[in-house]
Enzyme design. Structure first.
Site, mmCIF file in Angstrom:
data_model
loop_
_atom_site.group_PDB
_atom_site.id
_atom_site.type_symbol
_atom_site.label_atom_id
_atom_site.label_comp_id
_atom_site.label_asym_id
_atom_site.label_seq_id
_atom_site.Cartn_x
_atom_site.Cartn_y
_atom_site.Cartn_z
ATOM 1 N N SER A 174 -2.560 31.037 -24.316
ATOM 2 C CA SER A 174 -2.436 31.209 -25.759
ATOM 3 C C SER A 174 -1.339 32.216 -26.061
ATOM 4 C CB SER A 174 -3.755 31.712 -26.360
ATOM 5 O OG SER A 174 -4.834 30.886 -25.996
ATOM 6 N N ASP A 191 -17.724 38.401 -10.256
ATOM 7 C CA ASP A 191 -17.602 38.741 -8.840
ATOM 8 C C ASP A 191 -18.681 38.031 -8.040
ATOM 9 O OD1 ASP A 191 -15.389 40.352 -9.109
ATOM 10 O OD2 ASP A 191 -16.522 42.215 -9.277
ATOM 11 N N ASP A 220 -10.764 39.852 -14.682
ATOM 12 C CA ASP A 220 -11.745 39.498 -13.659
ATOM 13 C C ASP A 220 -13.094 40.110 -14.023
ATOM 14 O OD1 ASP A 220 -13.113 38.748 -11.427
ATOM 15 O OD2 ASP A 220 -12.043 40.068 -10.039
#
Length: 807
Positions: A277, A352, A349
Site C-alpha cells: 500500500s 513467532d 514481525d
C-alpha cells in the site's frame, strides 16, 4: 444487452455451481434458479429499480434518512450513533450480505459447510492458527472493558439481522442460490472475526523459512542477503528524526541455542512480494492551495464483490466519508470535517514460532523451563456438506496453538510448532476507527490509535488546521536482536517476549521539516531507532520513487497526487536493466532484423514506464524472471521451503559482484559468472517470446499481466473481470499486478472547503446482475476518480433515490 450478458454469465456460473455440488453429492435446486419469480432473473434488476422510499426498522430512537448518489454511495443521516450504525448494518447487508458472511465463514474455518471437504485443509488452517480463538478473546475484552463499543457493534448486528429476517427468496443473493445454502444471523462476534481475518491477510512471518536458510547457508551468507537494513534504506519516519525517549531495555541471552530443525512443509500463506500500500500527506507549504493533501491506496487482492464499500455517515456531531469494510462499523480509510487518515501495512514481525516438547503422546503436558506444565485442548468440529463431521483436536500452550504437528502437515512424532501472535491477545481495533471517524485534531488521532494493536499499520494523518503526521502503530513485542527470526525453543524462557514497546515509543512524526510524510511498506526507521526491527519483505522501490517525487514537487495539486497514485515508473527496471544489458553486450554479427536484435533494441530504448500499451515491460519481466530463477533456483531443496533473496539484493549482486561464486551453477563443470547467466536467461527470453507471439501475437504489458478482478469463489469466473486494461505492477507506485493492486484510491485536500476524490476496482453492489456491480472498474483502470465530497442532508443534486428508516 445487459440482460443477455447476465443470462450467459448466470448459465456458466450455475453450471460451475452444479459441477462443484456434484463433487460433494448435492446439487443446487435448479428450479429455484430458473424460477422467474425467485431465480436469477430477479438479479437482473439494479438497486435503483428496487428502491423503497420507506423501511420500518425496529429499535430506532429516531428517523434515519439514507440518500444514495448516482454511484449508489449511501449517505446515512441519523440523530445518534446507535441509529447510525444500526442502519449502516442494514444498508451494508442490502448490498454485501453474501460477501460479509462468506468472509467470516472463511475466517472461522467453515467453508466446508458450503462446498464440502475440498475446503477441509483451508478450514483446518484457519482454526489451527487461532482466528476464532482470537475473535473470542476480542469479544471477552469488549464484554468486560468496552461496553460502548459493544453496544454499537450489537446495534450494527441488529441492523444486519433485521435485513436478513425480511429477506425474500427473490432477493436472496445469487451466490446463496447457486451454492444452495441460506444466511445465518449476524453477530458482534462476526464483526470481531472479520477484523481478525484482515489481520491474518496482512501479517507475514518467515521464521520457519529462515530456520532452513540458516541451516543451508550459515549466518554469514544469511546476513549478506537478508540484512537488517538495506543500503538504500529510505524509511517511513525521516532519518533526521530525534528519538526523544528513553527506551525500555531488552536482555539478550548470554548464549543462544536454536532447535536443530529442518522444516519440511510449506508455512502459512504470506503476503505477495511487491504488493502492499501507499499513503502520504503533504504539508500546506508544498501545495498550491496552502492546505494539506492526503492520499491513500491500500493494495490488496482485487475481488468482486469489492473489498471496500463506500459510504458517508452523519449525525449532528460528525460527518465522515470513505471506505468501509463490509461487516465492520464506521469508515476505515477516509475523512471528516476536520481530519483525513489512511492506512498501509506496517510489515512487522508479530508472529513467532516455538518448538514444543511434550511429555508423551497424550500431549497433556509440555516442557517449559525444564518442568512439565499443563497444556489445554480445543476440539474443533467441522461440518462437511454431504459428509460426516470431521473432528480436529488442537493443543494450546501458553505460547499459543500448536498449528503444525503430525496430524497436520507433519511426518514426525516430535514435530509440534506453536504460534505466538499478537492478534490472539485482547484488543479493540474497532474502537480506533470509531474514534478516528469523530476525531478533530492530532491529539484525537493519537488517542484513537492507542486502542489499535493488530495488524500493524502505518496511519497517515492530515488536518484542516494544517498538521500532517504518520505513526507506525501496533502492539510490537520487545525483542533482542534476531529474536523471532528463527524457530525458537519453547522450553527456554529466554526466548519469551519481554513485554511490548510502549505505544508512545512506536515510530511517529508530526510536521517534519521536509514537508511530507509517506509510507509504502518499507522499513519504518533507520538504525538510530533504539528497538530491534526486522522483516525480510520490506519494499525497496515504491518508497524511493514516492519520496523522490514528493521531494521534487512544489505547488502540489490534487491532480498531482492522483497522477502519483497512478505513477507507472518501474524503478527496479531502471536500476537492473542497464546492468543486465551491459552484461549481455550486443553481438554485432546479429542480423538487425533478428528477433534477438528486436528485443535488445526495444529494451535498450525503453523509458522504464509500464503503460498498458507498452511491450518493453513484458520483455523485462520475462527476462528478469528467467535470470532470477537461474541465479537462485539452486538454493531450493525438495521439501525445505525457503525465502529467496529479494530483487534489490539480487540487483546489487549483479551490479557489484558479477564474478561472485553465487552465480556458479553447481551442476556444471565450468564456473559461471553473472554474464553467463544473463546470456542464458536472454536466450530463454527469446524462446519464450517466440512461443508467446505465435500463440498470442500481442505481448503488450496489459495483455501479458492480465489484471483480473476475481470473484470470491474462484470457480465463478463469469462473475469475475479478466483482461482489465491498465498498467503498473509489483514494486511500482501503481502496484497493479495480475491479482493485486490498489483496492481503494483516495485523495483529500483539507482546505476551508474540503475536496475529496475516490475510486476502487469494482462497484457498490454485490449482485453480479446489477449495473453497480463493477461500475467503477473502467474509471479505476484509467487512473480516474469520482467526486467524493461530503454531502449535506438537504443537497438535491445527483440523488439516485432516498430511503427513510422509521421505527
Amino acid at each position: 444487452m445487459r440482460y443477455l450478458g447476465f443470462l450467459v454469465s448466470i448459465i456458466i456460473t450455475a453450471s460451475l455451481g452444479v459441477i462443484l455440488s456434484i463433487s460433494i453429492k448435492t446439487v443446487p435446486p435448479l428450479g429455484i434458479l430458473l424460477d422467474p419469480h425467485h431465480g436469477f432473473w430477479q438479479h437482473a434488476y439494479s438497486e435503483d429499480e428496487l428502491a423503497k422510499k420507506e423501511i420500518n426498522l425496529k429499535n430506532l430512537k429516531g428517523e434515519v434518512n439514507v440518500v444514495y448518489d448516482e454511484y449508489l454511495v449511501p449517505h446515512i443521516f441519523a440523530e445518534n450513533d446507535e441509529d447510525l450504525y444500526r442502519v449502516q448494518g442494514y444498508v451494508t447487508a442490502q448490498h454485501r450480505l453474501w460477501q460479509m458472511e462468506f468472509q467470516t465463514m472463511a475466517a472461522s474455518g467453515r467453508i466446508t459447510e458450503i462446498v464440502g471437504d475440498i475446503a477441509l485443509d483451508l478450514d483446518r488452517m484457519a482454526r489451527r492458527k487461532g482466528l476464532p480463538y482470537a475473535a473470542e478473546a476480542a469479544m471477552q475484552y469488549l464484554g468486560k472493558n468496552e461496553p460502548e463499543t459493544m453496544r454499537l457493534v450489537e446495534a450494527y448486528a441488529d441492523g444486519v439481522n433485521q435485513y436478513i429476517d425480511q429477506l425474500s427468496l427473490a432477493r436472496l443473493p445469487l451466490e446463496y442460490k447457486i451454492l444452495n445454502y441460506r444466511p445465518e444471523p449476524w453477530s458482534a462476534y462476526k464483526s470481531m472475526l472479520l477484523l481478525k481475518y484482515m489481520a491474518d491477510m496482512l501479517v507475514g512471518d518467515r521464521d520457519l523459512e529462515f530456520t532452513n536458510l540458516r541451516n543451508i547457508l550459515g549466518m554469514t551468507v544469511l546476513g549478506k542477503f537478508y540484512p537488517d537494513f538495506p543500503r538504500d534504506n529510505d524509511p517511513i519516519i525521516e532519518s533526521t528524526k530525534n528519538w526523544d525517549f528513553t527506551p525500555v531495555s531488552v536482555e539478550k541471552p548470554a548464549t543462544i541455542k536454536y532447535p536443530n530443525e529442518t522444516v519440511g512443509f510449506q508455512n502459512l500463506v504470506q503476503p505477495e512480494e511487491g504488493t502492499g500500500s501507499n499513503n502520504w500527506a503533504v504539508h500546506g507549504s508544498k501545495t498550491a492551495s496552502g492546505a494539506p493533501i492526503l492520499a491513500n491506496d491500500p493494495h490488496l487482492s482485487m475481488n468482486l464483490p469489492s473489498i471496500w464499500y463506500s459510504l458517508q455517515l452523519s449525525t449532528p456531531t460528525h460527518t465522515v466519508k470513505g471506505a468501509s469494510l463490509p461487516g465492520a462499523l464506521g469508515i476505515i480509510s477516509g475523512f471528516n470535517e476536520h481530519i483525513a487518515w489512511g492506512v498501509t501495512n506496517a510489515t512487522r514481525d508479530t508472529r513467532d514460532w516455538y518448538k514444543i516438547t511434550f511429555k508423551d503422546d497424550n500431549r497433556t503436558e509440555y516442557l517449559y523451563n525444564d518442568r512439565y506444565i499443563q497444556s489445554t485442548f480445543r476440539v474443533e468440529t467441522f461440518k462437511i456438506k454431504g459428509k460426516v463431521d470431521f473432528i480436529d483436536t488442537i493443543v494450546y500452550t501458553h505460547h499459543g496453538p500448536i498449528v503444525f504437528d503430525r496430524s497436520f502437515r507433519g511426518d514426525r512424532d516430535d514435530m509440534n510448532y506453536a504460534l505466538r501472535w499478537t492478534a490472539h491477545m485482547e484488543s479493540n481495533e474497532q474502537r480506533t476507527f470509531l474514534e478516528l471517524n469523530k476525531a478533530k485534531n492530532h491529539a484525537d488521532y493519537i488517542a484513537a490509535l492507542n486502542h489499535y494493536t493488530s495488524p500493524a499499520q502505518n496511519f497517515v494523518f492530515a488536518s484542516k488546521s494544517g498538521d500532517i503526521a504518520m505513526k507506525v502503530q501496533g502492539r510490537f513485542p520487545l525483542k533482542w536482536k534476531d529474536q523471532g527470526k528463527f524457530l525458537m525453543d519453547g522450553n527456554d524462557p529466554a526466548y519469551e517476549w519481554q513485554g511490548f514497546i510502549p505505544f508512545e515509543h512506536n515510530p511517529a512524526t508530526l510536521n517534519p521539516e521536509r514537508g511530507f510524510v509517506s509510507s509504502a511498506n518499507q522499513h519504518p526507521v533507520d538504525p538510530s531507532y533504539p528497538y530491534y526491527v526486522f522483516d525480510a519483505t520490506y519494499e525497496h522501490y515504491r518508497n524511493r520513487r514516492l519520496n523522490s517525487r514528493l521531494e521534487e514537487l512544489e505547488n502540489i495539486t490534487i491532480e498531482d497526487m492522483q497522477a502519483l497514485q497512478f505513477d507507472n515508473f518501474h524503478l527496479h527496471a531502471a536500476e537492473a536493466l542497464p546492468v543486465m544489458l551491459n552484461l549481455l553486450g550486443f553481438d554485432e554479427s546479429l542480423n538487425s532484423d533478428s528477433i534477438e536484435a528486436k528485443y535488445f533494441t526495444q529494451l535498450a530504448d525503453w523509458n522504464y514506464f509500464t503503460h498498458p500499451n507498452q511491450s518493453e515491460p513484458t520483455l523485462f519481466q520475462v527476462w528478469w524472471d528467467k535470470l532470477y530463477e537461474l541465479i537462485w533456483d539452486k538454493w531450493k531443496m525438495e521439501g525445505k521451503p525457503i525465502l529467496l533473496p529479494n530483487k534489490y539484493q539480487t540487483t546489487l549482486l549483479l551490479a557489484e559482484e558479477p564474478e561472485s561464486e553465487f552465480f556458479d551453477k553447481t551442476e556444471t563443470s565450468q564456473k559461471e559468472q553473472a554474464r553467463d547467466l544473463v546470456k542464458e536467461s536472454f536466450e530463454a527470453l527469446v524462446a519464450f517470446m517466440k512461443t508467446w507471439e505465435e500463440e498470442n501475437a500481442d505481448y503488450t504489458w496489459a495483455t501479458y499481466k492480465n489484471t483480473t478482478v476475481q470473484h470470491l469463489v474462484p470457480n465463478f469466473k463469469s462473475f469475475s473481470r479478466a483482461n482489465v486494461y491498465t498498467g503498473g505492477g509489483a514494486g511500482i507506485l501503481n502496484a497493479t499486478g495480475s491479482r493485486h493492486g490498489a483496492s481503494w484510491r483516495m485523495v483529500v485536500e483539507m482546505g476551508d472547503q474540503i475536496k475529496a476524490f475516490g475510486i476502487y476496482p469494482g462497484g457498490q453492489s454485490g449482485n453480479p446482475g446489477s449495473r453497480f456491480y463493477d461500475h467503477f472498474l473502467k474509471t479505476w483502470a484509467n487512473g480516474e476518480y469520482v467526486n467524493f465530497d461530503l454531502r449535506s442532508r438537504d443537497q438535491q443534486s445527483g440523488v439516485l433515490f432516498t430511503t427513510k428508516f422509521k421505527n
